[in-house]
Design a protein around this motif. Structure first.
Motif, mmCIF file in Angstrom:
data_model
loop_
_atom_site.group_PDB
_atom_site.id
_atom_site.type_symbol
_atom_site.label_atom_id
_atom_site.label_comp_id
_atom_site.label_asym_id
_atom_site.label_seq_id
_atom_site.Cartn_x
_atom_site.Cartn_y
_atom_site.Cartn_z
ATOM 1 N N ASP A 85 29.736 98.961 23.260
ATOM 2 C CA ASP A 85 30.736 98.142 23.942
ATOM 3 C C ASP A 85 31.725 99.038 24.675
ATOM 4 O OD1 ASP A 85 32.574 96.332 24.839
ATOM 5 O OD2 ASP A 85 33.128 95.544 22.867
ATOM 6 N N PRO A 86 31.568 99.216 25.992
ATOM 7 C CA PRO A 86 32.481 100.103 26.719
ATOM 8 C C PRO A 86 33.895 99.550 26.791
ATOM 9 C CG PRO A 86 31.069 98.925 28.257
ATOM 10 C CD PRO A 86 30.571 98.605 26.877
ATOM 11 N N TYR A 87 34.038 98.216 26.728
ATOM 12 C CA TYR A 87 35.374 97.638 26.810
ATOM 13 C C TYR A 87 36.200 98.026 25.586
ATOM 14 C CZ TYR A 87 38.990 94.360 28.254
ATOM 15 O OH TYR A 87 40.169 93.826 28.677
ATOM 16 N N ALA A 88 35.530 98.111 24.431
ATOM 17 C CA ALA A 88 36.240 98.494 23.210
ATOM 18 C C ALA A 88 36.571 99.978 23.185
ATOM 19 C CB ALA A 88 35.402 98.132 21.984
ATOM 20 N N SER A 89 35.838 100.794 23.949
ATOM 21 C CA SER A 89 36.075 102.238 23.927
ATOM 22 C C SER A 89 36.938 102.719 25.081
ATOM 23 C CB SER A 89 34.737 102.991 23.938
ATOM 24 O OG SER A 89 34.019 102.719 25.126
ATOM 25 N N LEU A 90 37.293 101.823 26.022
ATOM 26 C CA LEU A 90 38.176 102.169 27.136
ATOM 27 C C LEU A 90 39.509 101.455 26.951
ATOM 28 C CD1 LEU A 90 35.674 101.794 30.123
ATOM 29 C CD2 LEU A 90 36.375 103.921 29.014
ATOM 30 N N SER A 91 40.602 102.156 27.168
ATOM 31 C CA SER A 91 41.916 101.527 27.026
ATOM 32 C C SER A 91 42.113 100.485 28.122
ATOM 33 C CB SER A 91 43.024 102.574 27.123
ATOM 34 O OG SER A 91 44.298 101.944 27.184
ATOM 35 N N PRO A 92 42.412 99.234 27.752
ATOM 36 C CA PRO A 92 42.580 98.194 28.772
ATOM 37 C C PRO A 92 43.822 98.395 29.632
ATOM 38 C CG PRO A 92 43.187 97.354 26.604
ATOM 39 C CD PRO A 92 42.596 98.700 26.386
ATOM 40 N N LEU A 93 44.768 99.240 29.178
ATOM 41 C CA LEU A 93 46.022 99.445 29.895
ATOM 42 C C LEU A 93 45.955 100.602 30.886
ATOM 43 C CD1 LEU A 93 48.537 98.973 26.933
ATOM 44 C CD2 LEU A 93 47.740 97.264 28.580
ATOM 45 N N ARG A 94 44.904 101.404 30.804
ATOM 46 C CA ARG A 94 44.810 102.589 31.654
ATOM 47 C C ARG A 94 43.793 102.357 32.766
ATOM 48 N NH1 ARG A 94 44.698 108.082 28.413
ATOM 49 N NH2 ARG A 94 46.304 108.589 29.923
ATOM 50 N N THR A 95 44.088 102.910 33.934
ATOM 51 C CA THR A 95 43.136 102.818 35.030
ATOM 52 C C THR A 95 41.947 103.729 34.746
ATOM 53 O OG1 THR A 95 44.144 104.627 36.279
ATOM 54 C CG2 THR A 95 44.999 102.379 36.679
ATOM 55 N N VAL A 96 40.875 103.475 35.464
ATOM 56 C CA VAL A 96 39.693 104.327 35.337
ATOM 57 C C VAL A 96 40.056 105.772 35.669
ATOM 58 C CG1 VAL A 96 37.450 104.825 36.387
ATOM 59 C CG2 VAL A 96 38.053 102.472 35.770
ATOM 60 N N GLY A 97 40.857 105.958 36.723
ATOM 61 C CA GLY A 97 41.250 107.313 37.108
ATOM 62 C C GLY A 97 42.014 108.022 36.021
ATOM 63 N N ALA A 98 42.948 107.322 35.358
ATOM 64 C CA ALA A 98 43.729 107.937 34.285
ATOM 65 C C ALA A 98 42.840 108.323 33.109
ATOM 66 C CB ALA A 98 44.831 106.977 33.834
ATOM 67 N N THR A 99 41.881 107.458 32.774
ATOM 68 C CA THR A 99 40.952 107.756 31.672
ATOM 69 C C THR A 99 40.125 108.992 31.973
ATOM 70 O OG1 THR A 99 40.815 105.447 30.959
ATOM 71 C CG2 THR A 99 38.972 106.864 30.392
ATOM 72 N N LEU A 100 39.614 109.087 33.185
ATOM 73 C CA LEU A 100 38.769 110.230 33.538
ATOM 74 C C LEU A 100 39.591 111.501 33.694
ATOM 75 C CD1 LEU A 100 36.237 108.636 36.053
ATOM 76 C CD2 LEU A 100 36.012 108.986 33.591
ATOM 77 N N ARG A 101 40.830 111.387 34.212
ATOM 78 C CA ARG A 101 41.673 112.579 34.323
ATOM 79 C C ARG A 101 41.990 113.154 32.943
ATOM 80 N NH1 ARG A 101 43.704 110.098 38.936
ATOM 81 N NH2 ARG A 101 45.113 108.765 37.734
ATOM 82 N N GLU A 102 42.240 112.263 31.983
ATOM 83 C CA GLU A 102 42.498 112.730 30.616
ATOM 84 C C GLU A 102 41.296 113.493 30.069
ATOM 85 O OE1 GLU A 102 44.335 110.727 26.646
ATOM 86 O OE2 GLU A 102 42.504 109.802 27.422
ATOM 87 N N ALA A 103 40.093 112.971 30.303
ATOM 88 C CA ALA A 103 38.881 113.638 29.822
ATOM 89 C C ALA A 103 38.688 114.987 30.513
ATOM 90 C CB ALA A 103 37.665 112.743 30.068
ATOM 91 N N LEU A 104 38.974 115.057 31.808
ATOM 92 C CA LEU A 104 38.840 116.320 32.538
ATOM 93 C C LEU A 104 39.863 117.345 32.069
ATOM 94 C CD1 LEU A 104 38.157 114.996 36.153
ATOM 95 C CD2 LEU A 104 36.574 116.315 34.720
ATOM 96 N N ASP A 105 41.090 116.892 31.818
ATOM 97 C CA ASP A 105 42.127 117.812 31.341
ATOM 98 C C ASP A 105 41.734 118.400 29.984
ATOM 99 O OD1 ASP A 105 43.613 117.335 33.592
ATOM 100 O OD2 ASP A 105 44.979 115.896 32.639
ATOM 101 N N ALA A 106 41.197 117.553 29.103
ATOM 102 C CA ALA A 106 40.765 118.044 27.789
ATOM 103 C C ALA A 106 39.632 119.046 27.942
ATOM 104 C CB ALA A 106 40.329 116.871 26.908
ATOM 105 N N ALA A 107 38.718 118.778 28.874
ATOM 106 C CA ALA A 107 37.604 119.701 29.097
ATOM 107 C C ALA A 107 38.094 121.035 29.646
ATOM 108 C CB ALA A 107 36.599 119.071 30.061
ATOM 109 N N ARG A 108 39.074 121.004 30.558
ATOM 110 C CA ARG A 108 39.585 122.258 31.141
ATOM 111 C C ARG A 108 40.329 123.094 30.098
ATOM 112 N NH1 ARG A 108 40.936 118.679 35.822
ATOM 113 N NH2 ARG A 108 39.248 119.019 37.324
ATOM 114 N N ARG A 109 41.045 122.402 29.202
ATOM 115 C CA ARG A 109 41.717 123.162 28.137
ATOM 116 C C ARG A 109 40.711 123.907 27.274
ATOM 117 N NH1 ARG A 109 45.069 118.525 27.989
ATOM 118 N NH2 ARG A 109 43.890 117.639 26.240
#
Length: 641
Positions: A480-504
């Motif tokens: 269920d992707p809806y349960a694993s994605l924050s409903p309050l965050r945009t797609v861009g914000a979700t992916l930027r967070e993942a990229l920032d974690a990867a760069r760290r």
């Protein structure tokens, strides 16, 4: 699987839906259901199929008087045994539900109260057993146990809570609760979507037996064409809120006359042949209010001509039974196009050019992987020296109210780099437990687990440092992707967070949100959208993009395509195959759909009651299964009658 016998068209309909329309109360007055008509006779099963957004669930919710806020019926008639349902007062209409009309939903947890016993929830719907006293309580208990037996459950289930049951048992309890009021009509909305093939077959056989023994009408809503054509007497195909084709299930499957029906059938993965690439339906269902004046499918159809976009089209006779009115299609070119690619041997994909077998690039025959005892004699498919995941003799026990339960017992499995290993089994067999252990979300009691370079500790969760190393190597995509994605965050914000974690962690490189979206086939503008504004398939693509931001060497997909429409499922399976070939990561693919296994997997591992009972190359396991459990799962795959 038990098959059905078509109900005579001379039988007086139990339910008649005539020209039903539903529109939004908003200023646009967008039409979401447009002139839908269907009938259901006593003892008959009528299927309603189509992609998400086609209006399937809203149509039957309008029949039951359960439309969401902001929508209302704007036209048409609904008659139950001759009575005009839409003309009833709200209280009288509500009284129909549970007594004459019952709903069985996809998620039994949505129907069952988590704090009440299963027996209490069945008893609440029983007729004529109200009141107090020992005699009444005894009669109520006896009737609850009879209802449980009717759905194949032990009387002890009456005293258990929903969280203590498997998915298949939950769906049976939900069925017993829905039928407690002895309804004349049961509406089952995707009741088998998340179930393994064996449990799915049992639930469908159960519903078939109950409707025949009770003379109950059944409307089955499903996106699984194999389920529809193996279970239903007649099938209605919905698209953008309107019926584009209907007819007897055998004829509709063998001789589709609308391009949309044919396209859905072509997208269905074959359980018999692996194809180089699944056929897909480009684009998506138009949103309410965005339909053009002509055929709603025109923008996605391979046979569109100019007139299709401008000329209104209504259902008209089609097929061999056209004269009798049993077949109808809403295609302007139906007579001209004729047959649109029927399968001939019981498999919806059997006769198409795409079914030519093509082995995946680089997929070598795994060494020594033909065992049926849960081991392969060496290190599993591909060997353990260079593997994305190595599981050795792993055991896991969980404490329950009744003692301990063995979730996994001596499981050994190797997932080679760059290849796809499918993990299959019934609900409760231990598939998700094994996946959670591999990703560090669950501990294990015995054995060893190595996920890439990380040796996971026994008896406890990984340390913070190990979790960071795990995230660099492995990522997981849930059902269920809806349960694993924050409903309050945009797609861009979700992916930027993942990229920032990867760069760290030194893994992000020059990847951007836009490039991640492009990799999963989504336009840049989706970065500004929230999950609620996306379709199910689009949300799952975002979930895949987030996982790929870490550039993992192992991607775990836990029923990642189970709840998707067949056309969206085909798109996502093609996408995963392309990404895996391009980037070389391994995939542990957990699924209950053996046709999907045929399409995507290099190796198959079968779990049963926490034990690995058969492993081997996908082709060998599916074509010549050696263990009885594997044969049972294959035998339970729905096939047309």
């Amino acid at each position: 699987m038990t098959t059905t016998t078509a109900t005579s068209t001379a039988t007086t309909p139990l339910l008649e839906v005539d020209g039903l329309s539903v529109a939004s109360d908003a200023g646009s007055r967008a039409v979401v259901v447009d002139g839908v008509s269907l009938t259901v006779a006593p003892g008959e099963c009528v299927g309603v199929v189509g992609e998400s957004g086609s209006g399937k669930s809203l149509t039957v919710r309008a029949v039951a008087g359960l439309l969401p806020e902001g929508l209302r019926v704007t036209g048409g008639a609904v008659r139950l045994d001759g009575e005009d349902v839409l003309a009833l007062a709200p209280r009288a209409r509500a009284a129909l539900r549970g007594r004459r009309i019952a709903l069985l939903m996809q998620d039994p947890f949505a129907m069952l109260h988590p704090q009440l016993t299963c027996g209490r929830q069945i008893a609440d719907g029983l007729r004529g057993l109200d009141g107090r006293g020992r005699a009444v309580r005894a009669a109520r208990r006896a009737e609850v146990e009879r209802r449980l037996a009717e759905v194949g459950l032990d009387p002890s289930v009456a005293d258990r809570h929903p969280h203590e049951l498997s998915g298949g048992m939950l769906q049976r309890v939900a069925t017993a609760a829905a039928l407690a009021g002895d309804p004349e009509l049961l509406i089952a909305d995707e009741p088998t979507t998340a179930l393994d093939t064996a449990t799915q077959a049992a639930v469908l056989d159960l519903l078939g037996g109950l409707r025949r023994s009770r003379g109950m009408g059944l409307i089955l809503i499903t996106h699984d064409l194999r389920v529809a054509f193996s279970t239903c007497d007649r099938v209605h195909v919905l698209y953008a809120g309107t019926v584009v084709e209907h007819g007897p299930s055998e004829e509709l499957r063998a001789d589709p006359r609308h391009p949309y029906t044919a396209a859905l059938l072509a997208s269905e993965p074959s359980a018999r042949e692996r194809r180089p690439r699944l056929a897909t339906v480009p684009g998506s269902v138009p949103a309410p209010g965005e339909r053009g004046p002509g055929c709603p499918f025109a923008d996605r159809c391979a046979f569109t001509v100019a007139a299709c976009r401008t000329t209104p089209v209504a259902l008209g006779p089609a097929g061999a039974d056209a004269a009798a009115g049993a077949r109808a299609t809403a295609c302007l070119r139906a007579a001209e196009l004729g047959r649109l690619g029927p399968p001939a041997d019981g498999d919806p994909a059997a006769d198409r050019p795409e079914t030519a077998r093509e082995d995946p690039a680089g997929a070598a025959e795994p060494a020594g992987a033909a065992g049926t005892d849960g081991t392969d004699g060496t290190d599993g498919p591909g060997g353990a020296d260079d593997a994305a995941l190595v599981v050795r003799e792993v055991g896991r026990r969980f404490g329950t109210d009744g003692g301990e339960r063995q979730a996994l017992a001596d499981v050994s499995l190797t997932v080679p780099h760059g290849e796809v290993t499918a993990l299959v089994g019934r609900s409760g067999s231990g598939k998700t437990t094994l996946a959670r252990i591999a990703i560090g979300l669950e501990s294990y009691d015995s054995g060893t687990v190595r996920t890439g370079p990380v040796e996971l500790p026994r008896g406890r969760r990984p340390s913070t440092a190990d979790r960071r190393r795990l995230a660099a190597h492995a990522q997981i995509v849930f059902q269920d992707p809806y349960a694993s994605l924050s409903p309050l965050r945009t797609v861009g914000a979700t992916l930027r967070e993942a990229l920032d974690a990867a760069r760290r962690g030194g893994r992000g490189g020059d990847e951007t949100v836009e490039s991640l979206l492009a990799r999963v086939g989504l336009p840049e503008r989706y970065a500004g959208r929230r999950p609620a504004a996306l379709s199910g398939g689009e949300r799952q693509r975002v979930a895949v993009a987030r996982a790929l931001a870490a550039r993992p060497r192992l991607l775990i997909c836990d029923e990642a395509v189970a709840a998707l429409d067949v056309s969206v499922q085909a798109q996502l399976l093609n996408l995963l195959d392309e990404l895996r070939r391009d980037q070389g990561f391994a995939v542990l693919f957990i699924t209950h759909d053996l046709a999907v296994v045929r399409q995507i997997a290099d190796h198959v591992a079968v779990l049963h009651d926490g034990r690995l009972v058969e492993t081997g190359p996908a082709e060998r396991v599916l074509d010549a299964p050696e263990h009885p459990e594997t044969r049972r799962l294959l035998a339970a795959v729905p096939t047309p009658r």
